[in-house]
Design a protein around this motif. Structure first.
Motif, PDB file in Angstrom:
ATOM      1  N   LEU A 112       0.841  -1.207   0.000  1.00  0.00           N
ATOM      2  CA  LEU A 112       0.000   0.000   0.000  1.00  0.00           C
ATOM      3  C   LEU A 112       0.874   1.253   0.000  1.00  0.00           C
ATOM      4  N   ILE A 113       1.874   1.251   0.871  1.00  0.00           N
ATOM      5  CA  ILE A 113       2.763   2.423   0.969  1.00  0.00           C
ATOM      6  C   ILE A 113       3.491   2.651  -0.354  1.00  0.00           C
ATOM      7  N   GLU A 114       3.935   1.571  -0.955  1.00  0.00           N
ATOM      8  CA  GLU A 114       4.632   1.671  -2.237  1.00  0.00           C
ATOM      9  C   GLU A 114       3.726   2.301  -3.297  1.00  0.00           C
ATOM     10  N   LYS A 115       2.488   1.828  -3.320  1.00  0.00           N
ATOM     11  CA  LYS A 115       1.575   2.286  -4.386  1.00  0.00           C
ATOM     12  C   LYS A 115       1.023   3.683  -4.117  1.00  0.00           C
ATOM     13  N   ILE A 116       0.788   3.997  -2.841  1.00  0.00           N
ATOM     14  CA  ILE A 116       0.125   5.270  -2.537  1.00  0.00           C
ATOM     15  C   ILE A 116       1.037   6.463  -2.840  1.00  0.00           C
ATOM     16  N   ARG A 117       2.343   6.183  -2.874  1.00  0.00           N
ATOM     17  CA  ARG A 117       3.307   7.269  -3.174  1.00  0.00           C
ATOM     18  C   ARG A 117       3.068   7.868  -4.559  1.00  0.00           C
ATOM     19  N   ASP A 118       2.490   7.060  -5.440  1.00  0.00           N
ATOM     20  CA  ASP A 118       2.448   7.459  -6.843  1.00  0.00           C
ATOM     21  C   ASP A 118       1.071   7.919  -7.312  1.00  0.00           C
ATOM     22  N   VAL A 119       0.080   7.941  -6.407  1.00  0.00           N
ATOM     23  CA  VAL A 119      -1.280   8.216  -6.913  1.00  0.00           C
ATOM     24  C   VAL A 119      -1.836   9.533  -6.384  1.00  0.00           C
ATOM     25  N   HIS A 120      -2.778  10.078  -7.151  1.00  0.00           N
ATOM     26  CA  HIS A 120      -3.433  11.336  -6.774  1.00  0.00           C
ATOM     27  C   HIS A 120      -4.736  11.087  -6.037  1.00  0.00           C
ATOM     28  N   CYS A 121      -5.238   9.872  -6.160  1.00  0.00           N
ATOM     29  CA  CYS A 121      -6.528   9.557  -5.551  1.00  0.00           C
ATOM     30  C   CYS A 121      -6.539   8.073  -5.209  1.00  0.00           C
ATOM     31  N   ILE A 122      -7.084   7.736  -4.041  1.00  0.00           N
ATOM     32  CA  ILE A 122      -7.228   6.322  -3.696  1.00  0.00           C
ATOM     33  C   ILE A 122      -8.677   6.067  -3.295  1.00  0.00           C
ATOM     34  N   GLY A 123      -9.202   4.948  -3.764  1.00  0.00           N
ATOM     35  CA  GLY A 123     -10.558   4.537  -3.386  1.00  0.00           C
ATOM     36  C   GLY A 123     -10.469   3.249  -2.583  1.00  0.00           C
ATOM     37  N   ILE A 124     -11.112   3.226  -1.422  1.00  0.00           N
ATOM     38  CA  ILE A 124     -11.032   2.056  -0.535  1.00  0.00           C
ATOM     39  C   ILE A 124     -12.430   1.709  -0.029  1.00  0.00           C
ATOM     40  N   ARG A 125     -12.545   0.539   0.659  1.00  0.00           N
ATOM     41  CA  ARG A 125     -13.773   0.242   1.404  1.00  0.00           C
ATOM     42  C   ARG A 125     -13.360   0.123   2.872  1.00  0.00           C
TER      43      ARG A 125
END
Ligand SMILES: NC(=O)c1ccc[n+]([C@@H]2O[C@H](COP(=O)([O-])OP(=O)(O)OC[C@H]3O[C@@H](n4cnc5c(N)ncnc54)[C@H](O)[C@@H]3O)[C@@H](O)[C@H]2O)c1
Ligand SMILES: O=C(O)[C@H](O)COP(=O)(O)O
Length: 480
Positions: free
Chosen positions: A75-88
């Motif tokens: 998650l940490i690896e991927k969240i570094r690169d995104v402008h928006c995250i959608g979760i439940r």
């Protein structure tokens, strides 16, 4: 820019609280990053509805969707690169995870609960959070009605027996629900829907809530939790996870419940103490229970739920008349589609226009759509610390321009200003951006196109006007 993309430009300033890379923060010019919709990266986790993927891809964003939640490391690896995250409800966006989210603008919780996100940490970083406050309420209320009947008729146990080839026709301790009393804890969207459904089936409804609420039908509010527990044949929980609701139902509360009553929890796993529930069932003080949510839940389908529940899992599984479901209260086609549409719409409106109506941690503001008369217009979005003197400073900068409209609001420590400025040229944009983003109270400054009358082609045109305003050198500075 690829054909078909909306020409949407956003100039994102560094957030002072975060350590951006040096190339990003060294000069304002370098921090100025016009980018198109196609540069926006969206990460969707936990099997979010196709309706949401369609809306977000339709906006031209890059959408990466996963069916399950991710381990913290990934998650940490991927969240570094995104402008928006959608979760439940599974993905925990803690302050530690958010600290890595240097590009993140917005979080979409495609569910009701937002307890899985550190809302204050997000706001401090200028990240707004949206949820879907009621799109799955009906699904939860219907599930609970089903469970009340199942528990009352011991249908769960009869079903297990039949699957084992055992014929066990019994009427002892099986009851109609007509004439029984339902006690609802938390009379919000779900609790109040449930109240109406239960009354239509002949139940008497009492509810307990921390706020005074007008009852629907002939339901009655009681003033203490204990009064509710003492009156009800069925107690059902519909509260959010807060400091007050954690461990709300323990030994003392279960012993207050009527002998032979039933407990239902489809709220959050931390609200009921499982060892106390276990004791209540084993001693037969409780005649049954239905549990949809757990203190620790597996990250994806197929994982062993026993391991997650730890020590008391095996004891729990031996209990009679206990319905266990894997957090499916809101899991219906109808609810997931509605949530997908609602949250994805809030996300693209925030990304494209800065509209924060419905945000759960951010000041909620919007402006009317751009008028035809507002030529070469930009929208300035300024999330800042809620301290004295900031607007005076900003308005001195904007005073040189034609401010078509402006709105500002605050929520706790965070304030958010939105202003539409017309007749700007490239130098104006750079100057406005540079001066506002270097204000001491700045958290996040963005410049984007103003909202057109909900018409993408029009937005494209506005964006196109900006293409002409922004030099090719600017255009080559894209999201990194
Ligand atoms: N099982 C599922 O799949 C599922 C689906 C949707 C929601 N939920 C959970 O259900 C919760 C409730 O959903 P909702 O849409 O009805 O929320 P809501 O915000 O509309 O209603 C919650 C109600 O609880 C009350 N409340 C808060 N703290 C309380 C306390 N200490 N004591 C008594 N009442 C209190 C509030 O005043 C409010 O009226 C959500 O927060 C979520 O955690 C679970
Ligand atoms: O908060 C909610 O809406 C429910 O708990 C449902 O969560 P889910 O989307 O993870 O099923």
């Amino acid at each position: 820019m690829a054909q078909g993309q909306v020409n949407q430009y956003q100039l994102v300033s560094p957030q002072p609280n975060l350590k951006r890379s040096s190339s990003f923060t060294s000069t304002h010019a370098k921090a100025l990053k016009p980018f198109a919709s196609g540069d926006i990266k969206i990460l969707l986790l936990e099997n979010i509805s196709q309706a949401a993927i369609d809306i977000l891809s339709g906006e031209g964003y890059q959408v990466e969707a996963h069916s399950k939640s991710l381990s913290d490391d990934v998650l940490i690896e991927k969240i570094r690169d995104v402008h928006c995250i959608g979760i439940r409800s599974k993905t925990k966006l803690t302050s530690k995870v958010l600290a890595e989210a240097k590009k993140l603008l917005v979080i979409g919780c495609f569910c009701i609960g937002t307890n899985q996100v550190d809302l204050e940490a997000a706001a401090r970083q200028g990240i707004s959070v949206f949820n879907s406050p009621f799109s799955n309420s009906r699904s939860v209320a219907e599930l609970v009605i089903g469970e009340i009947i199942f528990l009352s008729r011991q249908l769960g146990d009869r079903n297990i027996e039949m699957h084992q080839g055992i014929w066990n026709k019994v009427s002892a301790n099986c009851y109609e629900i007509r004439g029984k009393t339902l006690g609802i804890i938390g009379y919000g969207h779900i609790g109040s829907q449930l109240s109406v459904l239960a009354e239509s089936m002949g139940m008497t409804v009492y509810f307990y809530d921390i706020i005074q609420i007008m009852p629907l039908g002939i339901a009655k509010q009681v003033s203490t939790l204990h009064e509710l527990l003492e009156r009800a044949d069925f107690v059902t929980l519909h509260v959010p996870e807060t400091e007050d609701t954690k461990n709300m139902i323990g030994d003392a509360e279960i012993s207050k419940m009527k002998k032979g009553s039933y407990l239902i929890n489809a709220s959050r796993g931390t609200v009921v103490q499982i060892p106390a529930l276990l004791k209540g069932l084993q001693s037969e003080h409780l005649r049954g229970a239905a549990i949809d949510v757990y203190p620790r839940e597996p990250r994806s389908n197929g994982q062993n739920f026993n391991d997650e529940l730890n020590s008391w899992a095996s004891e729990l599984l031996k209990c009679k008349n206990l319905i266990l479901s894997p957090h499916i209260g809101g899991s219906t086609e109808e609810a997931q589609r509605m949530i997908g549409i609602e949250v994805a719409t809030a996300l693209f409106k925030y990304i494209n226009y800065g509209t924060s109506i419905g945000a759960v941690n951010f000041p909620e503001i919007d402006l009317r759509a751009i008028q035809d008369t507002e030529k070469n217009s930009i929208r300035v979005l300024f999330a800042h610390q809620n301290v004295p003197g900031v607007l005076k400073e900003i308005n001195q900068i904007l005073a040189d321009h034609n401010v078509e409209k402006q709105h500002s609001d605050s929520r706790g420590e965070i304030a958010y200003m939105m202003a539409d400025i017309s007749d700007v040229n490239e130098d104006d944009i750079r100057k406005i951006y540079d001066t506002i983003s270097s204000a001491k109270a700045n958290i996040l400054t963005r410049i984007t196109a103003s909202q057109s009358p909900a018409d993408k082609i029009k937005i494209g045109e506005i964006g196109f006007e900006l293409v002409k305003l922004i030099s090719p050198a600017f255009l080559s500075l894209r999201c990194t």
